[in-house]
Write a protein that holds these residues in place. Sequence first.
Motif, PDB file in Angstrom:
ATOM      1  N   ARG A  68       0.858  -1.192   0.000  1.00  0.00           N
ATOM      2  CA  ARG A  68       0.000   0.000   0.000  1.00  0.00           C
ATOM      3  C   ARG A  68       0.890   1.237   0.000  1.00  0.00           C
ATOM      4  O   ARG A  68       2.019   1.198   0.502  1.00  0.00           O
ATOM      5  CB  ARG A  68      -0.954   0.019   1.175  1.00  0.00           C
ATOM      6  N   PRO A  69       0.417   2.325  -0.576  1.00  0.00           N
ATOM      7  CA  PRO A  69       1.266   3.516  -0.671  1.00  0.00           C
ATOM      8  C   PRO A  69       1.489   4.192   0.683  1.00  0.00           C
ATOM      9  O   PRO A  69       0.636   4.155   1.559  1.00  0.00           O
ATOM     10  CB  PRO A  69       0.500   4.433  -1.623  1.00  0.00           C
ATOM     11  N   TYR A  70       2.648   4.781   0.794  1.00  0.00           N
ATOM     12  CA  TYR A  70       2.989   5.613   1.941  1.00  0.00           C
ATOM     13  C   TYR A  70       3.341   6.997   1.438  1.00  0.00           C
ATOM     14  O   TYR A  70       3.624   7.191   0.252  1.00  0.00           O
ATOM     15  CB  TYR A  70       4.172   5.017   2.711  1.00  0.00           C
ATOM     16  N   LYS A  71       3.360   7.958   2.343  1.00  0.00           N
ATOM     17  CA  LYS A  71       3.719   9.319   1.962  1.00  0.00           C
ATOM     18  C   LYS A  71       4.522   9.969   3.066  1.00  0.00           C
ATOM     19  O   LYS A  71       4.415   9.615   4.241  1.00  0.00           O
ATOM     20  CB  LYS A  71       2.475  10.149   1.657  1.00  0.00           C
ATOM     21  N   ILE A  72       5.336  10.927   2.649  1.00  0.00           N
ATOM     22  CA  ILE A  72       6.019  11.812   3.586  1.00  0.00           C
ATOM     23  C   ILE A  72       5.404  13.183   3.376  1.00  0.00           C
ATOM     24  O   ILE A  72       5.433  13.717   2.265  1.00  0.00           O
ATOM     25  CB  ILE A  72       7.539  11.846   3.332  1.00  0.00           C
ATOM     26  N   VAL A  73       4.806  13.710   4.416  1.00  0.00           N
ATOM     27  CA  VAL A  73       4.208  15.039   4.346  1.00  0.00           C
ATOM     28  C   VAL A  73       5.281  16.054   4.718  1.00  0.00           C
ATOM     29  O   VAL A  73       5.869  15.988   5.793  1.00  0.00           O
ATOM     30  CB  VAL A  73       2.985  15.159   5.282  1.00  0.00           C
ATOM     31  N   GLY A  85      -3.456   8.199   2.508  1.00  0.00           N
ATOM     32  CA  GLY A  85      -4.857   8.226   2.893  1.00  0.00           C
ATOM     33  C   GLY A  85      -5.040   8.493   4.374  1.00  0.00           C
ATOM     34  O   GLY A  85      -6.153   8.669   4.841  1.00  0.00           O
ATOM     35  N   ALA A  86      -3.944   8.495   5.118  1.00  0.00           N
ATOM     36  CA  ALA A  86      -4.021   8.761   6.552  1.00  0.00           C
ATOM     37  C   ALA A  86      -4.132  10.253   6.801  1.00  0.00           C
ATOM     38  O   ALA A  86      -3.739  11.074   5.983  1.00  0.00           O
ATOM     39  CB  ALA A  86      -2.789   8.210   7.257  1.00  0.00           C
ATOM     40  N   ASP A  87      -4.681  10.593   7.944  1.00  0.00           N
ATOM     41  CA  ASP A  87      -4.870  11.979   8.338  1.00  0.00           C
ATOM     42  C   ASP A  87      -3.757  12.366   9.308  1.00  0.00           C
ATOM     43  O   ASP A  87      -3.573  11.713  10.338  1.00  0.00           O
ATOM     44  CB  ASP A  87      -6.242  12.136   9.004  1.00  0.00           C
ATOM     45  N   GLN A  92      -2.429   8.373  15.660  1.00  0.00           N
ATOM     46  CA  GLN A  92      -2.238   6.947  15.400  1.00  0.00           C
ATOM     47  C   GLN A  92      -1.923   6.673  13.933  1.00  0.00           C
ATOM     48  O   GLN A  92      -1.446   5.597  13.590  1.00  0.00           O
ATOM     49  CB  GLN A  92      -3.457   6.117  15.841  1.00  0.00           C
ATOM     50  N   ASP A  93      -2.178   7.640  13.037  1.00  0.00           N
ATOM     51  CA  ASP A  93      -1.874   7.464  11.620  1.00  0.00           C
ATOM     52  C   ASP A  93      -0.429   7.819  11.284  1.00  0.00           C
ATOM     53  O   ASP A  93       0.059   7.459  10.221  1.00  0.00           O
ATOM     54  CB  ASP A  93      -2.796   8.331  10.756  1.00  0.00           C
ATOM     55  N   VAL A  94       0.252   8.529  12.163  1.00  0.00           N
ATOM     56  CA  VAL A  94       1.612   8.991  11.899  1.00  0.00           C
ATOM     57  C   VAL A  94       2.601   7.916  12.336  1.00  0.00           C
ATOM     58  O   VAL A  94       2.666   7.551  13.501  1.00  0.00           O
ATOM     59  CB  VAL A  94       1.897  10.319  12.633  1.00  0.00           C
ATOM     60  N   ALA A  95       3.374   7.385  11.370  1.00  0.00           N
ATOM     61  CA  ALA A  95       4.384   6.365  11.690  1.00  0.00           C
ATOM     62  C   ALA A  95       5.603   7.003  12.350  1.00  0.00           C
ATOM     63  O   ALA A  95       6.182   6.439  13.267  1.00  0.00           O
ATOM     64  CB  ALA A  95       4.790   5.620  10.429  1.00  0.00           C
ATOM     65  N   ALA A 123       2.491  16.182  -0.139  1.00  0.00           N
ATOM     66  CA  ALA A 123       2.838  14.783   0.101  1.00  0.00           C
ATOM     67  C   ALA A 123       3.821  14.290  -0.952  1.00  0.00           C
ATOM     68  O   ALA A 123       3.665  14.543  -2.136  1.00  0.00           O
ATOM     69  CB  ALA A 123       1.583  13.923   0.087  1.00  0.00           C
ATOM     70  N   TRP A 124       4.832  13.580  -0.496  1.00  0.00           N
ATOM     71  CA  TRP A 124       5.777  12.883  -1.357  1.00  0.00           C
ATOM     72  C   TRP A 124       5.367  11.416  -1.274  1.00  0.00           C
ATOM     73  O   TRP A 124       5.561  10.757  -0.264  1.00  0.00           O
ATOM     74  CB  TRP A 124       7.181  13.123  -0.848  1.00  0.00           C
TER      75      TRP A 124
END
Length: 165
Positions: A68-73, A85-87, A92-95, A123-124
Motif C-alpha cells: 500500500r502507498p505511503y507518503k512523507i508530508v 490516505g491517513a490523516d 495513530q496514523d503517523v508512523a 505529500a511525497w
Amino acid sequence: MFNTPRRFTEIGFTLLEMVLVLFILLVIAGMAIPATTGLVAQERLKRQARLLQDYAVTARKLAVTEGRPYKIVLDQRGFSLLYFGADKTKTQDVAASAKLAPGVNYGVQHWGEVTFSKPAGEAWVFRPDGICEPIRVHFENNDGWIEYSFNPLTATPRDEEYHFR
C-alpha cells in the motif's frame, strides 16, 4: 681510596621549556578550533538531510512490503511519515515525525520545477511498486547549505551538492 664528590644534575624541564611547549600547543589549538566548528555546523545540517533520507527509504520499504502507498508530508516545521490516505491530525496514523533543528530551513523542488519552494504540507508519495516522485531537497542554515536529488527507483540520494562557510 678517595671519595670524589659527584655532581648531581637535575633531570627535568625548565620553566622556559614548559612555557614554550604550552605556547605551541595553544597555537595548534587556535588553528584547529575554527576548523572543527565548521565540521560541527556541517554535521548539524547533514543530520537533517540524513533524517529525510531515512524516512524516504523507510517509506519505500513499507510501501513495497505492505503493498500500500505511503507518503512523507513535507511542511515548514519538518516532515512526517504516514500511510497514504491517513490523516496527519490523527496521531495513530503517523508512523514517524521529525521537526527541523532551530535555524534550519529547507525547500523542495518537484520534478519539472525550476526553483525550490518552501514546503506547505504537500505529500511525497511512495507507491507499492517501489517508485516515488523524483525530488530535490535543499537544506540551509547560517553555516551553509546542502542539496540532495532523490532517485525515484530507490528513494536514496542520487546527487549531493553542498557549500559550507
